[in-house]
Design a protein around this motif. Structure first.
Motif, PDB file in Angstrom:
ATOM      1  N   THR A 168       0.820  -1.217   0.000  1.00  0.00           N
ATOM      2  CA  THR A 168       0.000   0.000   0.000  1.00  0.00           C
ATOM      3  C   THR A 168       0.851   1.263   0.000  1.00  0.00           C
ATOM      4  N   ALA A 169       2.130   1.131   0.359  1.00  0.00           N
ATOM      5  CA  ALA A 169       3.043   2.273   0.314  1.00  0.00           C
ATOM      6  C   ALA A 169       3.784   2.343  -1.012  1.00  0.00           C
ATOM      7  N   GLY A 170       3.313   1.609  -1.993  1.00  0.00           N
ATOM      8  CA  GLY A 170       4.013   1.497  -3.267  1.00  0.00           C
ATOM      9  C   GLY A 170       4.246   2.815  -3.977  1.00  0.00           C
ATOM     10  N   ASP A 171       3.433   3.826  -3.712  1.00  0.00           N
ATOM     11  CA  ASP A 171       3.625   5.121  -4.364  1.00  0.00           C
ATOM     12  C   ASP A 171       4.879   5.833  -3.878  1.00  0.00           C
ATOM     13  N   ARG A 172       5.423   5.392  -2.751  1.00  0.00           N
ATOM     14  CA  ARG A 172       6.633   6.004  -2.194  1.00  0.00           C
ATOM     15  C   ARG A 172       7.843   5.075  -2.268  1.00  0.00           C
ATOM     16  N   ILE A 173       7.692   3.909  -2.867  1.00  0.00           N
ATOM     17  CA  ILE A 173       8.767   2.912  -2.876  1.00  0.00           C
ATOM     18  C   ILE A 173       9.223   2.635  -4.308  1.00  0.00           C
ATOM     19  N   SER A 174      10.532   2.604  -4.504  1.00  0.00           N
ATOM     20  CA  SER A 174      11.113   2.189  -5.778  1.00  0.00           C
ATOM     21  C   SER A 174      12.026   1.006  -5.524  1.00  0.00           C
ATOM     22  N   TYR A 175      12.102   0.099  -6.489  1.00  0.00           N
ATOM     23  CA  TYR A 175      12.970  -1.077  -6.378  1.00  0.00           C
ATOM     24  C   TYR A 175      14.127  -0.981  -7.374  1.00  0.00           C
ATOM     25  N   ARG A 176      14.418   0.224  -7.833  1.00  0.00           N
ATOM     26  CA  ARG A 176      15.459   0.451  -8.823  1.00  0.00           C
ATOM     27  C   ARG A 176      16.357   1.598  -8.396  1.00  0.00           C
ATOM     28  N   ILE A 177      17.588   1.617  -8.898  1.00  0.00           N
ATOM     29  CA  ILE A 177      18.479   2.752  -8.685  1.00  0.00           C
ATOM     30  C   ILE A 177      17.908   3.942  -9.436  1.00  0.00           C
ATOM     31  N   PRO A 178      17.680   5.065  -8.776  1.00  0.00           N
ATOM     32  CA  PRO A 178      17.030   6.186  -9.462  1.00  0.00           C
ATOM     33  C   PRO A 178      17.950   6.852 -10.485  1.00  0.00           C
ATOM     34  N   ASP A 179      17.352   7.279 -11.590  1.00  0.00           N
ATOM     35  CA  ASP A 179      18.079   8.023 -12.603  1.00  0.00           C
ATOM     36  C   ASP A 179      17.921   9.509 -12.275  1.00  0.00           C
ATOM     37  N   LEU A 180      18.873  10.062 -11.573  1.00  0.00           N
ATOM     38  CA  LEU A 180      18.755  11.438 -11.090  1.00  0.00           C
ATOM     39  C   LEU A 180      19.077  12.469 -12.165  1.00  0.00           C
ATOM     40  N   LYS A 181      19.382  12.016 -13.369  1.00  0.00           N
ATOM     41  CA  LYS A 181      19.493  12.946 -14.494  1.00  0.00           C
ATOM     42  C   LYS A 181      18.144  13.189 -15.148  1.00  0.00           C
ATOM     43  N   ASP A 182      17.189  12.324 -14.857  1.00  0.00           N
ATOM     44  CA  ASP A 182      15.830  12.520 -15.351  1.00  0.00           C
ATOM     45  C   ASP A 182      15.149  13.573 -14.472  1.00  0.00           C
ATOM     46  N   PRO A 183      14.635  14.667 -15.041  1.00  0.00           N
ATOM     47  CA  PRO A 183      14.092  15.758 -14.227  1.00  0.00           C
ATOM     48  C   PRO A 183      12.994  15.326 -13.257  1.00  0.00           C
ATOM     49  N   ALA A 184      12.093  14.484 -13.701  1.00  0.00           N
ATOM     50  CA  ALA A 184      10.996  14.055 -12.826  1.00  0.00           C
ATOM     51  C   ALA A 184      11.522  13.209 -11.667  1.00  0.00           C
ATOM     52  N   THR A 185      12.466  12.329 -11.965  1.00  0.00           N
ATOM     53  CA  THR A 185      13.042  11.495 -10.907  1.00  0.00           C
ATOM     54  C   THR A 185      13.858  12.342  -9.942  1.00  0.00           C
ATOM     55  N   ARG A 186      14.611  13.268 -10.469  1.00  0.00           N
ATOM     56  CA  ARG A 186      15.420  14.142  -9.615  1.00  0.00           C
ATOM     57  C   ARG A 186      14.531  14.933  -8.663  1.00  0.00           C
ATOM     58  N   ALA A 187      13.423  15.440  -9.187  1.00  0.00           N
ATOM     59  CA  ALA A 187      12.501  16.210  -8.348  1.00  0.00           C
ATOM     60  C   ALA A 187      11.909  15.345  -7.244  1.00  0.00           C
ATOM     61  N   ARG A 188      11.731  14.065  -7.518  1.00  0.00           N
ATOM     62  CA  ARG A 188      11.148  13.154  -6.529  1.00  0.00           C
ATOM     63  C   ARG A 188      12.023  13.042  -5.280  1.00  0.00           C
ATOM     64  N   TYR A 189      13.362  13.107  -5.461  1.00  0.00           N
ATOM     65  CA  TYR A 189      14.277  12.876  -4.343  1.00  0.00           C
ATOM     66  C   TYR A 189      14.955  14.150  -3.827  1.00  0.00           C
ATOM     67  N   THR A 190      14.886  15.237  -4.584  1.00  0.00           N
ATOM     68  CA  THR A 190      15.555  16.464  -4.178  1.00  0.00           C
ATOM     69  C   THR A 190      14.927  17.044  -2.916  1.00  0.00           C
ATOM     70  N   GLY A 191      15.777  17.323  -1.931  1.00  0.00           N
ATOM     71  CA  GLY A 191      15.311  17.910  -0.688  1.00  0.00           C
ATOM     72  C   GLY A 191      14.542  16.950   0.196  1.00  0.00           C
ATOM     73  N   LYS A 192      14.563  15.686  -0.132  1.00  0.00           N
ATOM     74  CA  LYS A 192      13.781  14.683   0.599  1.00  0.00           C
ATOM     75  C   LYS A 192      14.711  13.792   1.436  1.00  0.00           C
ATOM     76  N   ARG A 193      14.112  13.154   2.412  1.00  0.00           N
ATOM     77  CA  ARG A 193      14.803  12.117   3.184  1.00  0.00           C
ATOM     78  C   ARG A 193      14.407  10.775   2.583  1.00  0.00           C
ATOM     79  N   THR A 194      15.398   9.995   2.181  1.00  0.00           N
ATOM     80  CA  THR A 194      15.155   8.733   1.483  1.00  0.00           C
ATOM     81  C   THR A 194      15.847   7.589   2.213  1.00  0.00           C
ATOM     82  N   ALA A 195      15.111   6.537   2.481  1.00  0.00           N
ATOM     83  CA  ALA A 195      15.693   5.322   3.049  1.00  0.00           C
ATOM     84  C   ALA A 195      16.149   4.422   1.913  1.00  0.00           C
TER      85      ALA A 195
END
Length: 453
Positions: A176-203
């Motif tokens: 149910t928390a799937g909207d906040r979970i990724s099972y892949r290494i994020p592509d932080l050169k992709d603008p949308a992906t970068r925005a997802r993690y910028t300024g955030k706390r990520t486990a």
């Protein structure tokens, strides 16, 4: 198997590195392969991590038989000392190889089942004399069937990542928390992906090369001008010991050694906090809709905005259910191979090259190769897969001397023995020692790289 069955192709499942190498070796041996690829192009899984740089150089990523097949074409061999990204590997080698194989590769063909013609897994009578029947679906959903003299499953494990739960099942609330979970290494050169993690706390949950890479990428984001407030929490199921960060400078694959050093630098630099001995039991949400991870021991971690789960991969064996496979009950790898790759015992160059003997099953002429052959073990190298398919192709061609011959020397990781999967009580406080000790002072001179190759 009768003469008419011998004239059938060898079906190879998956047009990735091992599958295409298998097709090249079979072609070199005068055996017709037919590669069934679920995606619309070669290396569909590799393309999903196109942004990740491998820790092997081009010289370790090009199969010899494949290079011979490519030689008459306009293909130019990349610089053997360079480290390609997944995208480079797909575009500059794997797709050209698939193109050279021509109509021996069939795209948008997702295998749904493999059996013996006219025999389910229960029936013994004349079983080995029957060809294999392979069912697959096309892009429009149409169901197709073809017959094969042998089956080589090189479909990999990419499609089935392991969950966050410490018991191998999804943690409570993970789905149910799937909207906040990724099972892949994020592509932080992709603008949308970068925005997802910028300024955030990520486990980041995991302790292997992928987790190292994820941590390094998030640390780089935290250092960037637009990365203020970015922070990672690194969650390990074990304690930190001398083997936690890999082989470091002792690794004969230097970029692989640099991965662990980059992860350590992220922690030492304050861009990530390490939480050890934490086995995730549940995901909860706080009043601000952030995720709170709860451990099996009752510990509750500080809330995070995102979670990246990099706890390994596992094989999908469902479509092989009508075959008689001999699989290790722990690793889901062939029984003869499993003791050689058991991560409780092995983490490096203590795994020796192997071929048809270790990859055979009670069901004659079916083989799992590449990442699929390693089941849940995390230590696979592309060179290993190339040696596997070379041996199998020789065996199918009747050249048993070549099938038994070892033609590969694997590099050491610099880690002594198995890293283990669960701490012994005395190991939790261990900080190093012996030949596995991490250096006290780290100099990160190479960009982080990852990939199981």
């Amino acid at each position: 198997m009768n003469a008419s069955a011998e004239a059938l192709p060898v079906v190879v499942i998956g047009a990735g590195p091992a599958g295409l190498a298998a097709a090249a070796h079979l072609t070199e041996r005068g055996i017709t392969p037919l590669v069934l690829e679920a995606g619309p192009a070669a290396a569909a899984a590799v393309r999903e991590w196109a942004h990740v740089r491998l820790f092997s150089t081009w010289s370790e990523l090009v199969d010899p038989a494949a290079e011979k097949l490519l030689a008459p074409t306009a293909w130019v061999r990349p610089d053997g000392t360079a480290y390609p990204s997944g995208g480079d590997w797909a575009d500059l080698y794997l797709q050209p190889l698939a193109d050279a194989l021509g109509d021996k590769v069939r795209y948008n063909a997702a295998v749904t089942g493999v059996s013996r013609a006219g025999r389910d897994r229960v029936v013994d009578a004349d079983r080995d004399e029957q060809p294999f029947t392979v069912h697959y679906t096309e892009a429009d959903g149409a169901e197709q069937r073809l017959f094969a003299r042998a089956v080589i499953d090189a479909s990999g494990t990419w499609s089935t990542p392991s969950p966050a739960g410490g018991n191998g099942l999804p943690a409570l609330g993970e789905r149910t928390a799937g909207d906040r979970i990724s099972y892949r290494i994020p592509d932080l050169k992709d603008p949308a992906t970068r925005a997802r993690y910028t300024g955030k706390r990520t486990a980041v949950i995991g302790s292997g090369a992928s987790a190292f890479t994820g941590l390094a990428h998030l640390a780089d984001l935290a250092k960037a001008e637009d990365g203020t407030g970015t922070h990672a929490t690194w969650i390990l199921r074990r304690g930190i010991s001398g083997s936690t960060f890999g082989g470091g400078s002792a690794d004969q694959l230097p970029a692989r050694g640099a991965l662990g050093l980059a992860a350590k630098a992220a922690v030492d630099g304050g861009y990530a906090d390490a939480v050890t001995g934490f086995r995730t039991d549940a995901f909860e949400r706080d009043s601000d809709d952030r995720l709170v991870l709860v451990g099996e021991d009752g510990r509750r971690l500080a809330p995070v905005d995102e979670v990246i789960v990099l706890t390994g991969l596992r094989p999908d064996l469902a479509f092989l259910d009508e075959l008689r496979l001999g699989m290790d009950e722990r690793l889901q790898a062939p029984v003869a191979l499993a003791p050689l790759i058991d991560p409780n015992q092995h983490s490096c160059g203590t795994v020796y090259p192997h071929g048809v003997n270790e990859l055979s099953h009670p069901e004659k002429d079916v083989y799992l190769v590449g990442m699929k052959s390693y089941g849940r073990a995390p230590t696979f190298l592309a060179m290993t897969g190339y040696e596997q398919v070379r041996s199998i192709a020789a065996h199918l061609a009747g050249d048993h001397e070549a099938a038994q011959r070892v033609e590969l020397t694997l590099p050491e990781t610099g880690v002594c023995g198995g890293a283990g999967l669960f701490d012994e009580p005395a190991a939790v406080e261990e900080t190093g020692g012996g030949c596995c000790a991490a250096p006290a002072t780290l100099a990160i001179g190479a960009p982080a790289r990852a990939g199981g190759c």
